[in-house]
Design a protein around this motif. Structure first.
Motif, short mmCIF file in Angstrom:
data_model
loop_
_atom_site.label_atom_id
_atom_site.label_comp_id
_atom_site.label_asym_id
_atom_site.label_seq_id
_atom_site.Cartn_x
_atom_site.Cartn_y
_atom_site.Cartn_z
N MET A 64 -1.37 11.34 -59.10
CA MET A 64 -0.46 10.88 -57.75
C MET A 64 0.26 12.25 -57.27
O MET A 64 0.18 12.43 -56.07
CB MET A 64 0.63 10.01 -58.33
CG MET A 64 0.27 8.55 -58.67
SD MET A 64 -0.51 7.53 -57.17
CE MET A 64 0.89 7.58 -56.07
N LEU A 65 0.58 12.95 -57.97
CA LEU A 65 1.08 14.19 -57.13
C LEU A 65 0.03 15.14 -56.62
O LEU A 65 0.10 15.80 -55.55
CB LEU A 65 1.96 15.23 -58.37
CG LEU A 65 3.28 14.69 -58.83
CD1 LEU A 65 3.71 15.52 -60.06
CD2 LEU A 65 4.09 14.55 -57.89
N THR A 66 -0.96 15.40 -57.26
CA THR A 66 -2.32 15.92 -56.67
C THR A 66 -2.83 15.19 -55.39
O THR A 66 -2.99 15.84 -54.55
CB THR A 66 -3.42 15.95 -57.64
OG1 THR A 66 -3.03 16.50 -59.11
CG2 THR A 66 -4.54 16.86 -57.32
N THR A 67 -2.79 13.99 -55.42
CA THR A 67 -3.22 13.18 -54.28
C THR A 67 -2.19 13.56 -52.92
O THR A 67 -2.68 14.04 -51.80
CB THR A 67 -3.03 11.65 -54.61
OG1 THR A 67 -4.09 11.55 -55.66
CG2 THR A 67 -3.75 11.04 -53.19
N ILE A 68 -0.96 13.48 -53.43
CA ILE A 68 0.11 13.63 -52.19
C ILE A 68 -0.20 15.04 -51.81
O ILE A 68 -0.12 15.24 -50.56
CB ILE A 68 1.40 13.33 -52.79
CG1 ILE A 68 1.52 11.70 -53.14
CG2 ILE A 68 2.49 13.76 -51.82
CD1 ILE A 68 2.85 11.43 -53.76
#
Length: 327
Positions: A64-68
């Motif tokens: 999730m953090l990488t996608t954001i």
């Protein structure tokens, strides 16, 4: 250094994935299944929870953090980030100037007094004084016209002052013929000014004789120059008491300058000639058009590269650490 964005509206796209997550229906895909008659017994024996509906694959916090982060970097690159350099100021002169120099045969006379009291050739004295005048014209565009029996453009308008001085030094007495064509020199200057797009146009005409071979009278040429917005300053360096080609027509030179909103000067020595150029400078201060801008360097490739590197690193990490992977 200052950072700015060429398309700042791109940041409006930042909440787009969140809106899609909230409003768009989930993706559904039909797959084949195996019917097991004793399914309940299997789940009971394995103590597995049974639920209705589709299976949603779990996402780790790292995913999730990488996608954001990658989405933010991609939107930032789309906004065209620019790095502003230090302000650069450019001064552009709004004055064009023509030097029309007489190189007829009479310019070979050695009656110009140098500052040390020695006698110098008229043309050489003019060259020495004009060289300093040209050197002080930094930013102006200068054209050089030489005339004798005919008038010629030695240099068109240019800001390369060294070239103007060098070509002036290469001129010799009699190169344009032995006679004096002041009217033709003014007429050629008017045609040269046709390429000029500035308002301040000055013609400095230097002669040591009377007009004897022009196709157009100097007075008529001066009136046409005035209509074209050209100001004429005339400088006489000859002998008013001479005769024929060597007689300096003071009245004609003064009339030319008066009709073209300029002034007439007479110099019989090198020092006086230098003072004349100083007075012309004082009466016609240089006008400049100042423009300031800041250079911009596009740096959109930086967030784009970071998004690519972060995505590949995290993808490789998840692939190496996924459950069930054999060493």
């Amino acid at each position: 250094m200052m950072l700015t964005f060429g398309f700042v509206w791109a940041f409006c796209l930042l909440p787009l994935p969140l809106l899609v997550w909230w409003l768009a229906p989930p993706h559904k895909e039909r797959t084949t299944a195996l019917r097991v008659p004793f399914f309940r017994q299997v789940t009971s024996a394995t103590q597995s929870a049974v639920s209705q509906g589709a299976l949603v694959l779990p996402r780790s916090r790292l995913q999730m953090l990488t996608t954001i982060l990658c989405w933010i970097l991609l939107v930032t690159a789309l906004a065209r980030p620019e790095r502003l350099g230090d302000p650069v100021t450019i001064e552009k002169s709004t004055r064009d100037l023509i030097l029309a120099v007489d190189i007829s045969g009479s310019m070979d006379d050695r009656d110009m007094e140098a500052p040390d009291g020695t006698r110098k050739q008229r043309l050489q004295a003019v060259k020495d004084v004009i060289a300093g005048f040209i050197a002080d014209r930094e930013g102006d565009r200068i054209s050089l016209i030489v005339f004798g029996a005919k008038a010629y453009v030695q240099t068109p308008f240019t800001e390369d002052l060294d070239s103007v001085s060098e070509l002036l030094n290469q001129t010799q007495v009699g190169m344009a013929g032995p006679n004096t064509a002041i009217g033709d020199a003014i007429g050629l200057s008017i045609r040269t000014f046709e390429t000029s797009e500035v308002d301040q146009r000055l013609l400095i005409l230097l002669s040591d004789g009377a007009d004897t071979s022009s196709m157009m009278s100097p007075v008529n040429a001066a009136e046409i120059a005035a209509q074209a917005g050209v100001t004429i300053y005339t400088i006489g360096v000859g002998d008013p008491e001479g005769s024929g080609e060597e007689r300096l027509d003071l009245d004609a030179l003064e009339d030319i300058a008066t009709r073209a909103s300029g002034s007439f000067y007479y110099a019989d020595d090198e020092q006086g000639l230098a003072e004349i150029y100083d007075r012309i400078d004082e009466s016609n201060p240089r006008v400049t058009d100042t423009q300031t801008f800041q250079p911009r360097d596009q740096i959109g490739f930086i967030p784009l590269s970071l998004a690519l590197v972060i995505g590949l690193v995290v993808l490789a990490f998840l692939h190496l650490t996924r459950p069930g992977r054999r060493a």
